[in-house]
Design an enzyme around this catalytic site. Structure first.
Site, mmCIF file in Angstrom:
data_model
loop_
_atom_site.group_PDB
_atom_site.id
_atom_site.type_symbol
_atom_site.label_atom_id
_atom_site.label_comp_id
_atom_site.label_asym_id
_atom_site.label_seq_id
_atom_site.Cartn_x
_atom_site.Cartn_y
_atom_site.Cartn_z
ATOM 1 N N ASP A 246 0.859 -1.186 0.000
ATOM 2 C CA ASP A 246 0.000 0.000 0.000
ATOM 3 C C ASP A 246 0.891 1.230 0.000
ATOM 4 O O ASP A 246 1.991 1.213 0.567
ATOM 5 C CB ASP A 246 -0.860 0.035 1.258
ATOM 6 C CG ASP A 246 -2.027 -0.938 1.215
ATOM 7 O OD1 ASP A 246 -2.058 -1.791 0.303
ATOM 8 O OD2 ASP A 246 -2.900 -0.846 2.092
ATOM 9 N N HIS B 34 4.873 -7.447 -0.336
ATOM 10 C CA HIS B 34 4.555 -8.721 -0.973
ATOM 11 C C HIS B 34 5.263 -8.846 -2.325
ATOM 12 O O HIS B 34 5.742 -7.853 -2.886
ATOM 13 C CB HIS B 34 3.049 -8.852 -1.143
ATOM 14 C CG HIS B 34 2.302 -8.881 0.156
ATOM 15 N ND1 HIS B 34 1.640 -10.000 0.608
ATOM 16 C CD2 HIS B 34 2.117 -7.928 1.111
ATOM 17 C CE1 HIS B 34 1.084 -9.739 1.782
ATOM 18 N NE2 HIS B 34 1.356 -8.480 2.114
ATOM 19 N N SER C 131 8.459 3.381 5.084
ATOM 20 C CA SER C 131 9.570 3.713 4.210
ATOM 21 C C SER C 131 9.168 3.590 2.755
ATOM 22 O O SER C 131 8.062 3.941 2.378
ATOM 23 C CB SER C 131 10.777 2.834 4.528
ATOM 24 O OG SER C 131 11.932 3.369 3.936
#
Length: 292
Positions: free
Chosen positions: A98, A155, A258
């Protein structure tokens, strides 16, 4: 209006200047004590105020009750409820996290666009590893910024088998837009973890970039990688058992937010045209079609 612009620019310059002068690693590592603290009153206070300040959507979390997390880090790296982030099907590259697209495009003559005339090279980003850098010559890249309110597990953008993992020590500048606009070669000078996968579209790199007050970076197969006492570029030995991830499988986590950078070989993918800088993305959505 001009006074407002001048004042805003001055504040941004002070913000960036502070980062040059501040003990970046000491500040960042000190945060880890609070982030790992399991004293109920302390961790609940931190989590409650964080949710309120950043408007975190706890309805998406697998555990929506913030008081049940044993520490702030456990909350920050929380899992999402099943089905919250469907994985795009078909021949495509998905967003690994995200966040928002910071930049995306071509790696022209080995250079990667950072912001406002700022560039760094793939060779610098990959810690001077010419063999790796050559794989991505004239390839493609995408930089994804994870804000504090975002889901912070990373992911696999495509399925593949881990072939290299390299830890690179460095600075811990903030990685937000303000700093990216003002700090030359930001992503090539910050601490980072480089993971490279063999995939059906050639080598694919997923690079986890550390930043100010990031309390740690970890992978699902090794555990926590940073912070490290050893301040040298480290090439990790290959695991006895191959690490294979299917598209959308969890790769690693940021303990505080980050940036993730993706690198692809030449003429392997085509980014969707509507994917511009500052476009919000969610893990699992399609970023690009696979063309080779």
């Amino acid at each position: 209006m001009s006074n407002d612009v001048t004042d805003h620019s001055f504040k941004n310059n002070v913000f960036v200047g502070f980062q040059y002068l501040a003990p970046q690693h000491l500040l960042s590592r000190s945060v880890s004590w609070f982030a790992d603290c399991e004293i109920e009153g302390v961790k609940n206070f931190l989590i409650r105020h964080f949710i309120s300040h950043f408007n975190v959507n706890m309805a998406e979390a697998a555990e929506p009750d913030y008081t049940r997390y044993p520490s702030f880090n456990a909350f920050f790296t929380r899992a999402l409820a099943e089905g919250t982030r469907p994985i795009a099907e078909g021949a495509c590259v998905i967003s690994p996290a995200d966040g928002a697209i910071s930049q995306r495009g071509e790696i022209a003559s080995g250079r990667i666009f950072q912001a406002k005339g700022q560039y760094y090279t793939a060779l610098e980003l990959l810690a001077g590893n010419k063999t790796l850098a050559n794989h991505f010559s004239n390839g493609s890249f995408a930089t994804i910024y994870l804000s504090p309110r975002d889901y912070h597990r990373v992911h696999a953008p495509v399925g593949g088998t881990l072939c290299d993992m390299i830890y690179v020590p460095g600075d811990l500048f903030s990685v937000n837009t303000t700093t990216a606009n003002r700090v030359p070669r930001l992503f090539a000078r910050n601490e980072r973890l480089i993971t490279v996968f063999d995939t059906d579209i050639g080598k694919v790199a997923v690079i986890l970039v550390g930043a100010m007050i990031v309390a740690g970076i970890e992978t699902v197969w090794t555990g926590q990688i940073t912070p490290r006492s050893q301040k040298a570029v480290t090439l990790f030995e290959k695991n006895p058992l191959p690490v294979h991830l299917h598209k959308g499988a969890e790769l690693g986590r940021f303990k505080l937010g980050s940036t993730a950078i993706l690198l692809f070989e030449q003429q392997r993918i085509r980014f969707h045209e509507n994917l511009k800088a500052a476009t919000p993305v969610q893990m699992g959505m399609s970023l690009a079609e696979i063309i080779g």
